[in-house]
Design a protein around this motif. Structure first.
Motif, PDB file in Angstrom:
ATOM      1  N   ARG B  21       0.831  -1.211   0.000  1.00 35.78           N
ATOM      2  CA  ARG B  21       0.000   0.000   0.000  1.00 35.78           C
ATOM      3  C   ARG B  21       0.865   1.261   0.000  1.00 35.78           C
ATOM      4  NH1 ARG B  21      -3.091   3.685   3.279  1.00 35.78           N
ATOM      5  NH2 ARG B  21      -4.967   4.228   2.091  1.00 35.78           N
ATOM      6  N   THR B  53      -2.675   9.712  -5.792  1.00 36.17           N
ATOM      7  CA  THR B  53      -2.384   9.035  -4.519  1.00 36.17           C
ATOM      8  C   THR B  53      -0.947   8.508  -4.527  1.00 36.17           C
ATOM      9  OG1 THR B  53      -3.392   7.007  -5.386  1.00 36.17           O
ATOM     10  CG2 THR B  53      -4.779   8.409  -3.991  1.00 36.17           C
ATOM     11  N   THR B  75       2.581   8.682   8.273  1.00 35.96           N
ATOM     12  CA  THR B  75       1.394   7.926   8.687  1.00 35.96           C
ATOM     13  C   THR B  75       0.908   8.381  10.062  1.00 35.96           C
ATOM     14  OG1 THR B  75       2.061   6.087   7.306  1.00 35.96           O
ATOM     15  CG2 THR B  75       0.494   5.581   9.063  1.00 35.96           C
ATOM     16  N   PRO B  79      -3.135   9.783   9.384  1.00 34.87           N
ATOM     17  CA  PRO B  79      -3.477   8.370   9.599  1.00 34.87           C
ATOM     18  C   PRO B  79      -4.412   7.828   8.508  1.00 34.87           C
ATOM     19  CG  PRO B  79      -3.979   9.721  11.545  1.00 34.87           C
ATOM     20  CD  PRO B  79      -3.688  10.656  10.419  1.00 34.87           C
ATOM     21  N   TYR B  80      -4.473   6.534   8.430  1.00 31.60           N
ATOM     22  CA  TYR B  80      -5.349   5.865   7.459  1.00 31.60           C
ATOM     23  C   TYR B  80      -6.793   6.307   7.652  1.00 31.60           C
ATOM     24  CZ  TYR B  80      -7.807   2.038   5.112  1.00 31.60           C
ATOM     25  OH  TYR B  80      -8.652   1.301   4.311  1.00 31.60           O
ATOM     26  N   GLN B  81      -7.226   6.387   8.900  1.00 33.21           N
ATOM     27  CA  GLN B  81      -8.568   6.882   9.185  1.00 33.21           C
ATOM     28  C   GLN B  81      -8.497   8.110  10.086  1.00 33.21           C
ATOM     29  OE1 GLN B  81     -10.636   3.288  10.671  1.00 33.21           O
ATOM     30  NE2 GLN B  81     -11.678   3.283   8.690  1.00 33.21           N
ATOM     31  N   ASN B  90      -9.017   5.934   0.647  1.00 30.56           N
ATOM     32  CA  ASN B  90      -7.646   6.370   0.360  1.00 30.56           C
ATOM     33  C   ASN B  90      -7.484   7.885   0.517  1.00 30.56           C
ATOM     34  OD1 ASN B  90      -9.044   7.284  -1.824  1.00 30.56           O
ATOM     35  ND2 ASN B  90      -7.800   6.225  -3.370  1.00 30.56           N
ATOM     36  N   ASP B  92      -6.307   9.406   3.042  1.00 36.68           N
ATOM     37  CA  ASP B  92      -4.955   9.651   3.584  1.00 36.68           C
ATOM     38  C   ASP B  92      -3.908   9.686   2.461  1.00 36.68           C
ATOM     39  OD1 ASP B  92      -5.368   6.725   3.346  1.00 36.68           O
ATOM     40  OD2 ASP B  92      -3.343   6.597   4.184  1.00 36.68           O
ATOM     41  N   SER B  93      -4.091   8.836   1.461  1.00 39.15           N
ATOM     42  CA  SER B  93      -3.135   8.755   0.345  1.00 39.15           C
ATOM     43  C   SER B  93      -3.116  10.070  -0.433  1.00 39.15           C
ATOM     44  CB  SER B  93      -3.530   7.618  -0.606  1.00 39.15           C
ATOM     45  OG  SER B  93      -3.982   6.479   0.109  1.00 39.15           O
ATOM     46  N   LYS B  96      -1.247  12.687   1.778  1.00 42.05           N
ATOM     47  CA  LYS B  96       0.209  12.430   1.761  1.00 42.05           C
ATOM     48  C   LYS B  96       0.827  12.852   0.429  1.00 42.05           C
ATOM     49  CE  LYS B  96       0.011   8.615   5.097  1.00 42.05           C
ATOM     50  NZ  LYS B  96      -0.960   7.502   5.267  1.00 42.05           N
ATOM     51  N   ASP B 127      -1.003   4.387  -2.235  1.00 48.64           N
ATOM     52  CA  ASP B 127      -2.232   3.604  -2.423  1.00 48.64           C
ATOM     53  C   ASP B 127      -1.993   2.437  -3.380  1.00 48.64           C
ATOM     54  OD1 ASP B 127      -4.919   2.976  -1.980  1.00 48.64           O
ATOM     55  OD2 ASP B 127      -5.624   4.254  -3.623  1.00 48.64           O
TER      56      ASP B 127
END
Lengths: 143, 143, 143
Positions: B21, B53, B75, B79-81, B90, B92-93, B96, B127
């Motif tokens: 990922r 992404t 991260t 964060p992812y969520q 995605n 967060d992607s 980032k 991603d």
């Protein structure tokens, strides 16, 4: 031979001393000086840092507090210690460098860098003090 | 017709497989290979990712822990969520990617990319895993 | 005289109104329009913001939630107030600008900006609403 001399002429190397571990040093005047010397009227200049713990950013140069605030906030986001795997004591410097970026491109018009009133070009050292290199590459335009 | 062939020649497309990922894949050698093939002695190369992404960053390639630390810290910051509104898992992607940036510009001198000793050019997939495209555009200089 | 006219022609200035303090405004179509007008078939365009509280980023334009998520997360990382030293009430805007960057470079092929399917070019204002300038500089290539 001539070709090699041209190559040397083409890319310009600045040496910038930094004064502490994290230090933003404005280099706008040095870049302008080289653009003037190159005699390029219209184009762009790529300002590139060949280091991995030192980046480039453009931000306000009138009030030095702005650079202080960027440094303070970056240090909150990427602390000196945070369980990093890289064992040289400068993992935070590498992360901060990727957040700032290794280069900036600035437009040249009438032999001048086109910077906004408040803009300065800063070398952002995150693992000083030491002497840092900045490479300048000027490209002429001819639209 | 010739013009179309020129266009194809002009922009180079790399296809880079990623493996998980979040994955930083060094592409310095692939970029150098295309610069050598193009036969451009002096200039710049723009390295551009046409995804939203996935970005580009330049950082240390000698110790892979540096990329791990950048990923770990990004991260923590994104964060992812985190109550995102974008509903494709995605968000967060995307965030980032904007922090890393979609392109880098590297100087070419004597047919070589001018990279610092420790620098590598990384595709930063946020991603993956999948196949990613990287576009290269070389501009000759002639100061 | 002709040379001065050329200079003016060379760099293009866009004026972009923003609508709130933090506002991402897509400018892809405006940039494409200027690239078409310039009649440049192959090259790059540097998109440069001459402000210090406003940057440029490339990210998804299909779902506006993506820009919302970037703004939300940037605001968590760099809050409006955080003990900043810069006293003009926009210290956070300066920090966010350095995280996004002041410019982007996009490739031109066949008179078109080479953007990925989901990519849009965004002016990222962090201290609006007001009218912002964006400078475009097109460089032809001729490999």
């Amino acid at each position: 031979m001539l070709d090699e001399m041209n190559e040397e002429y083409n890319m310009i190397t600045l040496s910038i001393p930094t004064r502490k571990r994290i230090d933003f040093v404005e280099i706008s005047d040095l870049v302008q000086k080289e653009v003037s010397r190159a005699g390029v009227s219209e184009g762009i200049v790529t300002i590139y840092v060949p280091h991995t713990t030192c980046g480039i950013t453009i931000n306000e140069h009138a009030d030095p507090s702005v650079a202080d605030d960027i440094i303070m906030q970056l240090t909150k986001l990427v602390p000196y210690q945070a369980g990093y795997r890289h064992m040289e004591g400068n993992a935070d410097s590498h992360v901060k460098t990727s957040l700032m970026g290794s280069s900036e491109t600035v437009i040249i018009e009438g032999r001048k860098l086109v910077l906004g009133t408040w803009q300065g070009i800063f070398l952002a050292d995150f693992d000083g003090p030491r002497s840092r290199k900045v490479f300048l590459k000027i490209l002429r335009s001819e639209v």
